[in-house]
Scaffold this motif. Structure first.
Motif, PDB file in Angstrom:
ATOM      1  N   SER A   1      31.757  13.477 -11.040  1.00  9.13           N
ATOM      2  CA  SER A   1      31.300  12.484 -10.089  1.00  9.13           C
ATOM      3  C   SER A   1      29.768  12.726  -9.410  1.00  9.13           C
ATOM      4  CB  SER A   1      32.025  12.618  -8.807  1.00  9.13           C
ATOM      5  OG  SER A   1      32.184  13.879  -8.257  1.00  9.13           O
ATOM      6  N   LYS A   2      29.572  14.131  -9.626  1.00 10.21           N
ATOM      7  CA  LYS A   2      28.150  14.730  -9.109  1.00 10.21           C
ATOM      8  C   LYS A   2      27.120  14.297  -9.869  1.00 10.21           C
ATOM      9  CE  LYS A   2      29.901  18.600  -6.288  1.00 10.21           C
ATOM     10  NZ  LYS A   2      29.830  20.155  -6.186  1.00 10.21           N
TER      11      LYS A   2
ATOM     12  N   LEU B   1      38.980  18.545 -16.900  1.00 11.54           N
ATOM     13  CA  LEU B   1      37.617  19.100 -16.727  1.00 11.54           C
ATOM     14  C   LEU B   1      36.674  19.136 -17.940  1.00 11.54           C
ATOM     15  CD1 LEU B   1      38.304  21.862 -13.819  1.00 11.54           C
ATOM     16  CD2 LEU B   1      37.081  19.797 -13.529  1.00 11.54           C
ATOM     17  N   LEU B   2      37.313  19.727 -18.657  1.00 12.38           N
ATOM     18  CA  LEU B   2      36.741  19.582 -20.399  1.00 12.38           C
ATOM     19  C   LEU B   2      36.408  18.362 -20.624  1.00 12.38           C
ATOM     20  CD1 LEU B   2      36.141  21.389 -22.936  1.00 12.38           C
ATOM     21  CD2 LEU B   2      38.362  21.192 -23.488  1.00 12.38           C
ATOM     22  N   GLN B   3      37.222  17.375 -20.521  1.00  4.86           N
ATOM     23  CA  GLN B   3      36.953  16.043 -21.161  1.00  4.86           C
ATOM     24  C   GLN B   3      35.810  15.307 -20.274  1.00  4.86           C
ATOM     25  OE1 GLN B   3      39.712  13.017 -19.957  1.00  4.86           O
ATOM     26  NE2 GLN B   3      38.734  11.452 -21.127  1.00  4.86           N
ATOM     27  N   GLN B   4      35.820  15.732 -18.830  1.00  8.12           N
ATOM     28  CA  GLN B   4      34.505  15.323 -18.275  1.00  8.12           C
ATOM     29  C   GLN B   4      33.452  15.977 -18.754  1.00  8.12           C
ATOM     30  OE1 GLN B   4      35.474  16.220 -14.323  1.00  8.12           O
ATOM     31  NE2 GLN B   4      36.503  14.118 -13.696  1.00  8.12           N
ATOM     32  N   SER B   5      33.470  17.130 -18.891  1.00 12.55           N
ATOM     33  CA  SER B   5      32.031  17.972 -19.546  1.00 12.55           C
ATOM     34  C   SER B   5      31.757  17.367 -20.751  1.00 12.55           C
ATOM     35  CB  SER B   5      32.584  19.433 -19.540  1.00 12.55           C
ATOM     36  OG  SER B   5      31.621  20.149 -20.196  1.00 12.55           O
TER      37      SER B   5
ATOM     38  N   PHE C   1      24.151   2.983 -19.614  1.00  6.71           N
ATOM     39  CA  PHE C   1      24.381   2.844 -18.024  1.00  6.71           C
ATOM     40  C   PHE C   1      25.917   2.267 -17.831  1.00  6.71           C
ATOM     41  CE2 PHE C   1      19.962   3.499 -17.524  1.00  6.71           C
ATOM     42  CZ  PHE C   1      19.869   4.739 -16.804  1.00  6.71           C
ATOM     43  N   GLU C   2      26.268   1.213 -18.294  1.00  5.44           N
ATOM     44  CA  GLU C   2      27.456   0.424 -18.410  1.00  5.44           C
ATOM     45  C   GLU C   2      28.641   1.626 -18.964  1.00  5.44           C
ATOM     46  OE1 GLU C   2      29.500  -3.461 -19.766  1.00  5.44           O
ATOM     47  OE2 GLU C   2      28.557  -2.337 -21.380  1.00  5.44           O
ATOM     48  N   ASN C   3      28.301   2.226 -19.842  1.00  7.42           N
ATOM     49  CA  ASN C   3      29.415   3.170 -20.115  1.00  7.42           C
ATOM     50  C   ASN C   3      29.562   4.182 -19.251  1.00  7.42           C
ATOM     51  OD1 ASN C   3      31.097   4.580 -22.139  1.00  7.42           O
ATOM     52  ND2 ASN C   3      29.459   6.022 -22.358  1.00  7.42           N
ATOM     53  N   VAL C   4      28.483   4.770 -18.712  1.00  5.44           N
ATOM     54  CA  VAL C   4      28.710   5.975 -17.833  1.00  5.44           C
ATOM     55  C   VAL C   4      29.304   5.454 -16.514  1.00  5.44           C
ATOM     56  CG1 VAL C   4      27.583   7.302 -16.023  1.00  5.44           C
ATOM     57  CG2 VAL C   4      26.597   7.018 -18.541  1.00  5.44           C
ATOM     58  N   TYR C   5      28.920   4.175 -16.076  1.00  2.00           N
ATOM     59  CA  TYR C   5      29.603   3.534 -15.037  1.00  2.00           C
ATOM     60  C   TYR C   5      31.384   3.300 -15.230  1.00  2.00           C
ATOM     61  CZ  TYR C   5      31.289  -0.125 -11.787  1.00  2.00           C
ATOM     62  OH  TYR C   5      32.231  -0.854 -10.916  1.00  2.00           O
ATOM     63  N   LEU C   6      31.399   2.768 -16.394  1.00  2.00           N
ATOM     64  CA  LEU C   6      32.851   2.637 -16.626  1.00  2.00           C
ATOM     65  C   LEU C   6      33.548   3.895 -16.873  1.00  2.00           C
ATOM     66  CD1 LEU C   6      32.744  -0.202 -19.101  1.00  2.00           C
ATOM     67  CD2 LEU C   6      33.461  -0.362 -16.615  1.00  2.00           C
ATOM     68  N   GLN C   7      33.101   5.041 -17.458  1.00  2.67           N
ATOM     69  CA  GLN C   7      33.758   6.340 -17.519  1.00  2.67           C
ATOM     70  C   GLN C   7      33.958   6.909 -16.044  1.00  2.67           C
ATOM     71  OE1 GLN C   7      34.986   7.775 -19.878  1.00  2.67           O
ATOM     72  NE2 GLN C   7      34.077   6.450 -21.430  1.00  2.67           N
ATOM     73  N   ASN C   8      32.792   6.680 -14.993  1.00  2.00           N
ATOM     74  CA  ASN C   8      32.881   7.002 -13.749  1.00  2.00           C
ATOM     75  C   ASN C   8      34.310   6.396 -13.201  1.00  2.00           C
ATOM     76  OD1 ASN C   8      32.044   8.574 -11.274  1.00  2.00           O
ATOM     77  ND2 ASN C   8      31.655   6.451 -10.516  1.00  2.00           N
TER      78      ASN C   8
END
Length: 168
Positions: free
Chosen positions: A113-114, A39-43, A99-106
């Motif tokens: 996810s939200k 959760l901390l990593q996602q944040s 956007f690609e970075n965010v996509y790949l992280q997702n």
């Protein structure tokens, strides 16, 4: 005569039970720590991505010429003179990379996810501009194939045949 439950178990059995309970408690604790770490990593990734997008947007917003170039390029990059096209390629590449970075992280389950829902819609909307689509015609291979496929599959009424010749 009353028997104690303890008398039915040997000392070794009691120690085994205690050690088993200790292992289970440790595993539960570790699972909680891993979840908290994720959760901390996602944040952190979300905050870093948001800062990157904000810095990109502010750099464009604060520079009138850059802003005009950016919006001209996403509408019709081919109408720009060659010098402006070179600059526009850098701008659009940077935008798509974010956007690609965010996509790949997702995709790696490292992005909230939200938050991805909003970034996804924004990326599809921005990519659905004629200048960006023209940019991608010859530069599709610059980006992760799964990301490009995701974008193209989610842009309404896109002619995929425009992208079939790209092998560079």
């Amino acid at each position: 005569k009353r028997r104690s439950i303890m008398s039915d178990f040997s000392f070794e059995q009691i120690l085994q039970l205690i050690s088993t309970l200790a292992v289970v408690a440790t595993l539960i604790y570790l699972a909680m720590q891993i979840r908290q770490s994720n959760l901390l990593q996602q944040s952190n990734i979300l905050m870093e991505s948001t800062n990157t997008f904000n810095n990109f947007a502010m750099a464009i917003a604060e520079d009138q010429k850059l802003s005009e170039l950016y919006f001209s390029a996403i509408i019709d990059i081919k109408s720009l003179d060659i010098d402006k096209q070179r600059h526009a390629v850098l701008l659009i590449t940077s935008m798509i990379r974010m956007f690609e970075n965010v996509y790949l992280q997702n995709e790696a389950n490292s992005f909230h996810s939200k938050a991805w829902e909003g970034y996804s819609q924004q990326s599809i909307q921005l990519m659905n501009n004629p200048g960006v689509l023209a940019f991608l015609e010859n530069r599709r291979s610059w980006f992760a194939a799964s990301f490009v496929e995701y974008i193209l599959n989610n842009i309404p009424q896109i002619d995929e045949s425009a992208f079939t010749h790209d092998k560079t």
